[in-house]
Design a protein around this motif. Sequence first.
Motif, PDB file in Angstrom:
ATOM      1  N   SER A  24      38.832  39.888  56.458  1.00 24.67           N
ATOM      2  CA  SER A  24      39.133  41.228  55.947  1.00 24.67           C
ATOM      3  C   SER A  24      39.679  42.109  57.047  1.00 24.67           C
ATOM      4  CB  SER A  24      37.873  41.856  55.351  1.00 24.67           C
ATOM      5  OG  SER A  24      37.390  41.068  54.296  1.00 24.67           O
ATOM      6  N   GLN A  34      38.618  44.059  49.581  1.00 22.53           N
ATOM      7  CA  GLN A  34      37.290  43.529  49.261  1.00 22.53           C
ATOM      8  C   GLN A  34      36.372  44.644  48.770  1.00 22.53           C
ATOM      9  OE1 GLN A  34      35.488  41.377  52.523  1.00 22.53           O
ATOM     10  NE2 GLN A  34      34.139  40.242  51.162  1.00 22.53           N
ATOM     11  N   GLU A  56      39.245  38.173  48.291  1.00 25.13           N
ATOM     12  CA  GLU A  56      38.177  37.674  47.413  1.00 25.13           C
ATOM     13  C   GLU A  56      38.229  38.331  46.035  1.00 25.13           C
ATOM     14  OE1 GLU A  56      34.400  37.192  49.231  1.00 25.13           O
ATOM     15  OE2 GLU A  56      35.232  37.040  51.249  1.00 25.13           O
TER      16      GLU A  56
HETATM   17 MG   LIG Z   1      35.814  40.050  53.951  1.00 22.33          MG
END
Ligand SMILES: [Mg+2]
Lengths: 294, 260, 260, 361, 361
Positions: free
Chosen positions: B46, B88, B175
């Motif tokens: 991320s 995310q 994700e």
């Molecule tokens: Mg992440």
Amino acid sequence: EDIGVSMALFDDNFLTVLRNGIEASAAEMDGVEVQIEDAQNDLARQLDQINNFIASGVDAIIVNPVDTSATQAMTAAAEAAGVPLVFVNRQPINVDSMPDNQAFVASNEIESGTLETFEICKMLRAQGLGGGARAYVMMGELSNQAAVQRTKDIQDVLGMDMCSFIEVIDQQTANWSREQANSLMTNWLSSGEVFHAVIANNDEMALGAIQAIKAAGIDMADVVVGGVDATQDALSSMQAGELDVTVFQNAAGQGSGALNAAIALANGEEVEQKVYIPFELVTPANIEGYLTQN
Amino acid sequence: MGDQFILETRDLTKHYGGVHALEGANFQLRAGEHVAIMGDNGAGKSTFVRQITGVEQRTRGDIIFDGKPVHFSGPLDAREEGIETVFQTLALADDLDVPDNLFLGREITKWNFLGPFRLLDYRAMREATIEGLERTAVKIPNIRNAIRNMSGGQRQCVAIARTATFHSKLTIMDEPTAALGVQETAQVENIVRTLKEAGEPLILVSHNMRQVFDLVDRVVVFRRGRICANLDIKNERISGEDVVAYITGAKTQEGYEDAA
Amino acid sequence: MGDQFILETRDLTKHYGGVHALEGANFQLRAGEHVAIMGDNGAGKSTFVRQITGVEQRTRGDIIFDGKPVHFSGPLDAREEGIETVFQTLALADDLDVPDNLFLGREITKWNFLGPFRLLDYRAMREATIEGLERTAVKIPNIRNAIRNMSGGQRQCVAIARTATFHSKLTIMDEPTAALGVQETAQVENIVRTLKEAGEPLILVSHNMRQVFDLVDRVVVFRRGRICANLDIKNERISGEDVVAYITGAKTQEGYEDAA
Amino acid sequence: MANPNTLGTGGLAYDKSKRAWPNEANVFIALILIILTFEALGQLLPYMKGQSMLFDFNMNRDGTILNVARIQIIILQVSIIGIIALGVTQVIISGGIDLSSGPLVGAAAMIVMSFGQTELVNGQLNPKAVFGDWAFDLPVIVPIFVGLAFGALIGCINGSFIAYTRIPPFIATLGMFLICRGIAQWWTKGQPVSFPTDSFAAIGSGMMPVVWFALLAILLFLIMKFTVYGKHTYAIGSNEDAARMSGINVKRHKVLVYMIASMLAAFAAVILSSKNLTAQAGMGQFYELYAIAMAVIGGVSLTGGRGSIVGTVLGAMVFGVIQSGFTFIKLDAYYQLIAMGSIIIGAVVLDQYRQQRATAG
Amino acid sequence: MANPNTLGTGGLAYDKSKRAWPNEANVFIALILIILTFEALGQLLPYMKGQSMLFDFNMNRDGTILNVARIQIIILQVSIIGIIALGVTQVIISGGIDLSSGPLVGAAAMIVMSFGQTELVNGQLNPKAVFGDWAFDLPVIVPIFVGLAFGALIGCINGSFIAYTRIPPFIATLGMFLICRGIAQWWTKGQPVSFPTDSFAAIGSGMMPVVWFALLAILLFLIMKFTVYGKHTYAIGSNEDAARMSGINVKRHKVLVYMIASMLAAFAAVILSSKNLTAQAGMGQFYELYAIAMAVIGGVSLTGGRGSIVGTVLGAMVFGVIQSGFTFIKLDAYYQLIAMGSIIIGAVVLDQYRQQRATAG
Ligand SMILES: [Mg+2]
Ligand SMILES: Nc1ncnc2c1ncn2[C@@H]1O[C@H](COP(=O)(O)OP(=O)(O)OP(=O)(O)O)[C@@H](O)[C@H]1O
Ligand SMILES: Nc1ncnc2c1ncn2[C@@H]1O[C@H](COP(=O)(O)OP(=O)(O)OP(=O)(O)O)[C@@H](O)[C@H]1O
Ligand SMILES: [Mg+2]
């Protein structure tokens, strides 16, 4: 009769005495109800309070103006509704153009600062400092007219030949407060400058200065301190030989005078439109006459 | 390197105080290519996404997007250049409802001459929202409820619908199916396939091995803040176990030895 | 029903304004049993968890825990009765570090006679934290960093470690592995197996079919706020496709026809 | 919502009739309750002799059953702070706070009035003149423009600090609170500024403040509800990071929000000084607190993202009714403060209670 | 941290030497910068004739190189508001705010002093007596106890409303602000209360306020850092829902937080009225704002969860230095407010800038 009263500020010691004067004389009279409101030093709020009084149908209104230059709008509002209006303690700016059913019972603020400063000037001269004396000036809240006026009085007196020997070291505001005056004075003391007098816009600040000077171990006999209001605390301090000058204004007398005028106007009687209550100088020499007054 | 790169990073690095979250990442994405990023929790995936999209300012390194070096000062810049991202953290405004969130920052408006005070076309946005949501198969009883009151999966679907509704030069999804149910996951995977067919490039961060093998052309593995493998899963014989070995550090690819 | 139920709900219902998020749920959990709850996004799974744990007050219905009807006024009550929960929202304090979060509400203390002003035993908590985290295999470079700065998976592992560190009469996990990597997921599944061996009952909310079939004894399916199936996957022959059919509404189990 | 399908994509059963009330309804109920309380007190307190606060059954004053004079003063006395509250509302919705609005009123009033003075008072030169000849009897547009420009400047400074240096709004505007007080006192060294021109005096005379309040309230209502500006304000207050990540230019927007708030406060200063025919450095004291309180009573959430202009207007009405009601039942000033504090708390408790009931439903 | 392994479970490279500075360091730097600025002004301004603010190179006053008198007043003048700021700090850390502390000081001072009066003043009966004979010359513990009890009561009301009805702390304490002002004015109908006993006057005389401030600061520091109370306060401010879900009794804890804050404010009132030998209804005006500003300058975040007592003490010092510095360089009162506002903003901007640098690092 129902009388509406709008006070400039409840948190003011002097105005509290005035307010209590109104309440006390109303309690003695039959059938007189007073409704006292606190304008909290907000002139817009004061104008609203007057409108509220008019809407609830009072017979007369007493106003202790927050700001004497805002009285025009108040006069207009009361006049339009035909309700009698009495200004108390502070002289309205439109004093010469008020309608017949309006009056004022007030003092001339120019006197207070002048009396105080002139007396301090005389005392310093009497102490042999005529060749040059140094003073600190403590101002009230700068958005307040009394503070501005009293400070101007000080400058005017110090500008006269007779008193021009006094040099102002610094001039700061302590916002009428004893606590802030105490801090301010302690700050001044920490600079170690020589000074002979403290001229304060009111007694509370004078007392704060005295506490700081005493805490620094300086003999109060060596310093001239002056205030305005002649509060109980101030008189007690004067009795203890600390405060040297204060100025008395007959608050309770102004209060009852204003109430009488309001009732007379409500009954359609003729009253004297302008009543001046003079300021009176208080020093250790004449203190006895004032101990129970305020 | 004869290929046309849509995105390239060189020595991209990000330190948070003493934490070296991303260290010297050299990454390339070709036009139309779909790449997955995998790696342990906390490996820096991320963080990598945040550097590319201008959410944070990098410690050092270069980012070349669409042929030009870029220095996005914020996600707005990145979006204006054509990068659409599902973060995310989802980046939804909790107190607003679904259409508001879907069109946040690019509302359908009328009377545009009014500048910032131009009018919102609520009806058009509502209709477009229903359409967008239907592509993700998510069920939301009342789209005018605040996002605050949505379930985890509903929120995620709103974020995905937002990205899928607008065309872009590059789509990044961090994700995206983590909180989704079976049906919704299948739908989102369909959305990804549609992108592939349309030739739009994609970066997909995912922990789901099956999904990665189903969808993408290439897998880049992050380990401890560094890229440790670049696996062409479409053309080479690479199994899920191999990828796991790279993730855990049991294996390291040639050329990436310093990541060990 | 001769079995000993550790948890039973009767007609458990929750409406949010006009949204009927949970409707007449009758649910039983036997001592030592591991049950999975599955269902679409927004089907009411987390709502069910929130009612049991006292996070919200139910609209109507009864909850019988450990043989007694209970009315938890808050999650504190539930925990004191022995219910440990990993919430979907994780319930972590963003500004605190990992040990603080792990022991939030049950700090290790000294000088307990000081009441609310008793002293914290930082060292003991730190050591216990490292131990707890190692069970989830997550990697956190510095546990004294604020949770705010942790990655999605790291946060989730902290929440799981918190639950796994303390003994309880019932453990509830709402999508515990959603954000986890391959290794971390495996570890968390190990934790669940350990619970099974220790005979501690568990409710697991999950979208991951493989995980559910690997771990639990029974699957309860939610659809549109109602329970629509109760599947004994250990003893009956039930495939993943069957479960999906129940989730999507293609099938409805006998006895649950009103959920259709 | 003509087509029920447009409401959602299915899933749970959804019962439209049970939708939660709008929050403004709670404020409205609180307002009605407070009015009824005062009416009841007027009937019950022995010394009130059965008077009514809002009604006038004798119709002796102006022939209507409503006590029009009192209704007017109720609205009149909150109009000016109400205008400030409109601006503060959008600041709070954006997740900020503005403490500088009260002192800004003082400073703006002093400056504005200096450009609105008349030359001759009772045939003599204006005794309170701030500038020389050139500033007398200027067209009324000049003081208004000067005021708005000053407000825009202060708001721009507030907003820029908050947006670009990311200091908390509380601190930025507290600093500006002190700075504006300083400016107000420094402008004429504490002397009040008086004697406006007739056209300047007309801006705030009679019921004009109510007209301005109504116009501005409608304008702000439309802006917050139907424009991109409003939507972005809510979005930023709801989740600033999300707004930024969604591509809203959060910094520029915040500057705009604070500018609009300060311009409204400056305009309130124009009306206030016109209404009072004077400007004084201490004007506007505590207005910032009252403006914030009006907004919060009206349901604006101090954590940002929630609230509405309608709520704030109702919140302002609550204030007006309380103030007039106290005078009506002749409550002593000492108890007024205590009662006012209790009513503010009570009104918000009621709001909160109903909101919780609504979600618990 | 003896064993480096205890810091984490591995993963990324972690360079301990580059850890971010504690936020308090930024405040400390701001403090030093402000002091240096005043020192420089003393050297540069022509009328100051090269004086120094904190140093005394002639050593003529007390033989030390430091100007001890000024350092004492710097701390003395912020001690009382500083004590309030300690309580406010924990309130803000818990995610709340306390606006009632200023008026509470006024009300508590009035009440406390009524129980601390002496019978004879200059040989005559105390002219400001509030009660009758029985309340004269009471042991000093009585007024202190009455004050703390009053503070506890007000804090309990604040906290209970905030915790149990969930109204915003801003509103609960704004209501209490008005109520306390009402109580202060009602107590003696505005008359000041004066003439304390000698033992009461000793509490706040001389440098005693500094001693109290130091003791209480250390106590609060220990509580916030090393006890469960402190940890739960941070947790609630950081994420109230999370704290509740983790099983903290949030409601009870909040009541305690507000009680401690109000008791500290009431104790500040004891010291203040003792120091000034009087109690007045208007005492404590703006103290709530200054206390909050001290905390925020010290790095306490108004969104809750972040800040420290050390920071607040440094923030208080910033205030003290500014005030003394202004008097030192004889700045006009008009400009003082403007300069004070600018310095407050500047100090926080600096803090923010360094924090961002630290995370960007
Ligand atoms: Mg992440
Ligand atoms: N603002 C920050 N300050 C300090 N450390 C940070 C910050 N943001 C992230 N980190 C650290 O950087 C590391 C990488 O985080 P990142 O979010 O990139 O992980 P990830 O690969 O996305 O993991 P996941 O799969 O769990 O989402 C983590 O160890 C995290 O603790
Ligand atoms: N506070 C609330 N107010 C209104 N509606 C709510 C609220 N909380 C939840 N809902 C609604 O209730 C429904 C069920 O939500 P819930 O969180 O239980 O779903 P879930 O089954 O856990 O889904 P997921 O798998 O996405 O986590 C959703 O449609 C959601 O929008
Ligand atoms: Mg859920």
